[in-house]
Design a protein around this motif. Structure first.
Motif, PDB file in Angstrom:
ATOM      1  N   HIS A 191       0.788  -1.192  -0.009  1.00  0.00           N
ATOM      2  CA  HIS A 191       0.047   0.010   0.057  1.00  0.00           C
ATOM      3  C   HIS A 191       0.818   1.279   0.095  1.00  0.00           C
ATOM      4  O   HIS A 191       2.111   1.076   0.442  1.00  0.00           O
ATOM      5  CB  HIS A 191      -1.100   0.048   1.269  1.00  0.00           C
ATOM      6  CG  HIS A 191      -0.234   0.413   2.625  1.00  0.00           C
ATOM      7  ND1 HIS A 191       0.170   1.586   3.029  1.00  0.00           N
ATOM      8  CD2 HIS A 191       0.080  -0.884   3.688  1.00  0.00           C
ATOM      9  CE1 HIS A 191       0.542   1.309   4.079  1.00  0.00           C
ATOM     10  NE2 HIS A 191       0.868  -0.076   4.327  1.00  0.00           N
ATOM     11  N   THR A 246      -2.504   5.201   3.248  1.00  0.00           N
ATOM     12  CA  THR A 246      -3.316   3.984   3.244  1.00  0.00           C
ATOM     13  C   THR A 246      -2.721   2.750   4.067  1.00  0.00           C
ATOM     14  O   THR A 246      -1.996   2.848   4.740  1.00  0.00           O
ATOM     15  CB  THR A 246      -3.755   3.626   1.698  1.00  0.00           C
ATOM     16  OG1 THR A 246      -2.493   3.178   1.099  1.00  0.00           O
ATOM     17  CG2 THR A 246      -4.073   4.783   0.744  1.00  0.00           C
ATOM     18  N   SER A 247      -3.496   1.736   3.491  1.00  0.00           N
ATOM     19  CA  SER A 247      -3.234   0.401   4.631  1.00  0.00           C
ATOM     20  C   SER A 247      -3.725  -0.748   3.739  1.00  0.00           C
ATOM     21  O   SER A 247      -4.067  -0.999   2.545  1.00  0.00           O
ATOM     22  CB  SER A 247      -4.073   0.349   5.755  1.00  0.00           C
ATOM     23  OG  SER A 247      -5.486   0.195   5.615  1.00  0.00           O
ATOM     24  N   LYS A 248      -3.151  -1.853   4.490  1.00  0.00           N
ATOM     25  CA  LYS A 248      -3.327  -3.231   3.715  1.00  0.00           C
ATOM     26  C   LYS A 248      -4.860  -3.455   3.416  1.00  0.00           C
ATOM     27  O   LYS A 248      -5.264  -4.250   2.358  1.00  0.00           O
ATOM     28  CB  LYS A 248      -2.816  -4.459   4.633  1.00  0.00           C
ATOM     29  CG  LYS A 248      -3.588  -4.676   5.862  1.00  0.00           C
ATOM     30  CD  LYS A 248      -2.898  -5.650   6.785  1.00  0.00           C
ATOM     31  CE  LYS A 248      -3.829  -5.813   8.181  1.00  0.00           C
ATOM     32  NZ  LYS A 248      -3.976  -4.601   9.031  1.00  0.00           N
ATOM     33  N   GLU A 249      -5.900  -2.853   3.904  1.00  0.00           N
ATOM     34  CA  GLU A 249      -7.328  -3.095   3.765  1.00  0.00           C
ATOM     35  C   GLU A 249      -7.333  -2.557   2.407  1.00  0.00           C
ATOM     36  O   GLU A 249      -8.567  -3.046   1.955  1.00  0.00           O
ATOM     37  CB  GLU A 249      -8.250  -2.368   4.889  1.00  0.00           C
ATOM     38  CG  GLU A 249      -8.218  -3.041   6.101  1.00  0.00           C
ATOM     39  CD  GLU A 249      -6.769  -3.145   7.083  1.00  0.00           C
ATOM     40  OE1 GLU A 249      -6.617  -4.092   7.811  1.00  0.00           O
ATOM     41  OE2 GLU A 249      -6.116  -2.047   6.792  1.00  0.00           O
ATOM     42  N   TYR A 290       0.141  -6.347   4.155  1.00  0.00           N
ATOM     43  CA  TYR A 290       0.715  -5.853   5.184  1.00  0.00           C
ATOM     44  C   TYR A 290       0.714  -4.470   5.407  1.00  0.00           C
ATOM     45  O   TYR A 290       0.967  -3.776   4.508  1.00  0.00           O
ATOM     46  CB  TYR A 290       1.861  -6.384   5.704  1.00  0.00           C
ATOM     47  CG  TYR A 290       3.270  -6.231   5.025  1.00  0.00           C
ATOM     48  CD1 TYR A 290       4.048  -5.127   5.226  1.00  0.00           C
ATOM     49  CD2 TYR A 290       3.647  -6.640   4.030  1.00  0.00           C
ATOM     50  CE1 TYR A 290       5.102  -4.653   4.588  1.00  0.00           C
ATOM     51  CE2 TYR A 290       4.793  -6.286   3.063  1.00  0.00           C
ATOM     52  CZ  TYR A 290       5.340  -5.198   3.573  1.00  0.00           C
ATOM     53  OH  TYR A 290       6.668  -4.879   2.844  1.00  0.00           O
ATOM     54  N   ASP A 291       0.730  -3.851   6.686  1.00  0.00           N
ATOM     55  CA  ASP A 291       1.038  -2.354   6.864  1.00  0.00           C
ATOM     56  C   ASP A 291       2.276  -2.509   7.165  1.00  0.00           C
ATOM     57  O   ASP A 291       2.848  -3.051   7.989  1.00  0.00           O
ATOM     58  CB  ASP A 291       0.093  -2.184   8.397  1.00  0.00           C
ATOM     59  CG  ASP A 291      -1.560  -1.969   8.115  1.00  0.00           C
ATOM     60  OD1 ASP A 291      -2.084  -1.943   6.998  1.00  0.00           O
ATOM     61  OD2 ASP A 291      -2.158  -2.284   9.164  1.00  0.00           O
ATOM     62  N   THR A 292       2.702  -1.290   6.457  1.00  0.00           N
ATOM     63  CA  THR A 292       4.156  -0.914   6.369  1.00  0.00           C
ATOM     64  C   THR A 292       4.407  -0.113   7.746  1.00  0.00           C
ATOM     65  O   THR A 292       3.551   0.219   8.373  1.00  0.00           O
ATOM     66  CB  THR A 292       4.550  -0.057   5.068  1.00  0.00           C
ATOM     67  OG1 THR A 292       3.817   1.169   5.187  1.00  0.00           O
ATOM     68  CG2 THR A 292       4.407  -0.663   4.025  1.00  0.00           C
ATOM     69  N   ALA A 335       2.568   2.754   9.414  1.00  0.00           N
ATOM     70  CA  ALA A 335       1.170   2.805   8.831  1.00  0.00           C
ATOM     71  C   ALA A 335       0.205   1.736   9.552  1.00  0.00           C
ATOM     72  O   ALA A 335       0.669   0.902  10.096  1.00  0.00           O
ATOM     73  CB  ALA A 335       1.304   2.778   7.376  1.00  0.00           C
ATOM     74  N   GLY A 336      -1.005   2.072   9.667  1.00  0.00           N
ATOM     75  CA  GLY A 336      -2.038   1.022  10.044  1.00  0.00           C
ATOM     76  C   GLY A 336      -1.648   0.428  11.394  1.00  0.00           C
ATOM     77  O   GLY A 336      -1.466   1.232  12.348  1.00  0.00           O
ATOM     78  N   THR A 364       0.759  -1.500  12.404  1.00  0.00           N
ATOM     79  CA  THR A 364       2.051  -2.165  12.687  1.00  0.00           C
ATOM     80  C   THR A 364       2.665  -1.322  13.512  1.00  0.00           C
ATOM     81  O   THR A 364       2.625  -0.175  13.486  1.00  0.00           O
ATOM     82  CB  THR A 364       2.870  -2.170  11.125  1.00  0.00           C
ATOM     83  OG1 THR A 364       2.322  -3.087  10.234  1.00  0.00           O
ATOM     84  CG2 THR A 364       4.442  -2.349  11.531  1.00  0.00           C
ATOM     85  N   LYS A 391      -4.192   6.207   9.570  1.00  0.00           N
ATOM     86  CA  LYS A 391      -3.616   5.282   8.782  1.00  0.00           C
ATOM     87  C   LYS A 391      -2.024   5.587   9.034  1.00  0.00           C
ATOM     88  O   LYS A 391      -1.230   4.929   8.492  1.00  0.00           O
ATOM     89  CB  LYS A 391      -4.025   5.181   7.392  1.00  0.00           C
ATOM     90  CG  LYS A 391      -5.516   4.276   7.672  1.00  0.00           C
ATOM     91  CD  LYS A 391      -5.787   3.962   6.342  1.00  0.00           C
ATOM     92  CE  LYS A 391      -6.994   3.171   6.218  1.00  0.00           C
ATOM     93  NZ  LYS A 391      -7.484   2.516   4.514  1.00  0.00           N
TER      94      LYS A 391
END
Length: 275
Positions: free
Chosen positions: A39, A43-46, A65-67, A70-71, A73, A181
């Motif tokens: 992503h 933004t995010s893995k979703e 995955y969320d880097t 971000a998100g 993680t 995010k």
């Protein structure tokens, strides 16, 4: 190992460049070469989980995955999060999952992360869908502007709050999601490395030199990018998504997924490796 129809959500402990991470990820196993989704900033893995609803990807293994920064993680030192750090995290996630060769789909900074990884290990990447990724200085207008302020993260969040009624497709949704995010402490270092790479990293040539099949996907509001004719002349497949801009998965997800699926159908290379 997860079966082909089992989706696994997990927190993966990693240590990258001396920094402890717990990477929030989602994956599905299988026998074909997996699709790795990266992503972009904000933004995010979703963003990619509609892959579970797409019949074209039924049973296909994937990883998203969320880097760091971000998100969901967790990162012990957000000040270390730059693009090389994200690329090394991607490599560590692939190795941890037992992924050798893979198809990659990356958006924005996720596409830049994929490019850095693919440039170092071109033999691992079977195909590359680049969704409005950073390839030139013109792609860093907002990040460059943010770096002119004492606190780039604070500037960015205030700008997002003021920009919810943006004329850009998907901009309002992006701005509303940003506080949930993006981890503020990662903004400055990440933006600085992105601008440096855009200005001096020879990114366009790196992308063109990759030996795998490549698609550059972008919204109609980005049709004026100066390098699109260069991509086209050098064999990169272009896909313009109507009624969208920088965020085609937000504004026109049906057309975006269709383009990705059709590209993959032409490039799919089965793999005997299970991960």
């Amino acid at each position: 190992m997860p079966s082909a129809d089992r989706v696994v959500h997990e927190q993966i402990p990693l240590r990258v460049h001396g920094v402890n991470l717990k990477v929030a990820s989602v994956r599905r196993g299988g026998v074909d070469a997996p699709v790795v989704f990266l992503h972009g900033f904000g933004t995010s893995k979703e963003d990619y989980l509609d892959v579970l609803q797409r019949h074209e990807f039924a049973g296909r293994p994937f990883l998203a995955y969320d880097t760091p920064g971000a998100g969901a993680t967790e990162c012990a030192d957000l000040g270390e999060v730059d693009l090389p750090f994200l690329a090394e995290t991607a490599r560590a996630m692939l190795d941890r999952a037992g992924i050798g060769r893979f198809h990659v789909v990356g958006h924005s900074t996720g596409a830049l992360t994929a490019l850095l990884l693919a440039h170092k290990e071109p033999g691992r990447v079977l195909s590359f869908v680049n969704i409005k990724g950073v390839l030139a200085p013109e792609d860093c207008v907002l990040s460059r502007q943010a770096l002119n302020h004492r606190d780039p993260g604070d500037f960015l969040f205030k700008l997002a709050e003021r920009s919810r009624e943006t004329p850009c497709y998907g901009g309002g949704l992006y701005a509303a999601n940003l506080p949930g995010k993006v981890q503020r402490g990662a903004v400055s270092t990440l933006f600085r490395s992105m601008v440096e790479l855009a200005d001096h990293g020879n990114l366009l040539q790196k992308f063109l030199s990759l030996p795998c099949p490549k698609m550059y996907l972008y919204g109609e509001q980005c049709a004026g990018l100066s390098y699109l004719p260069i991509l086209d002349a050098n064999g990169v497949e272009l896909a313009e998504i109507p009624h969208s801009g920088h965020l085609p998965l937000y504004s026109n997800p049906v057309a975006t997924w269709r383009q990705i699926a059709e590209f993959h159908a032409r490039q799919l290379i089965p793999s005997a490796r299970r991960w």
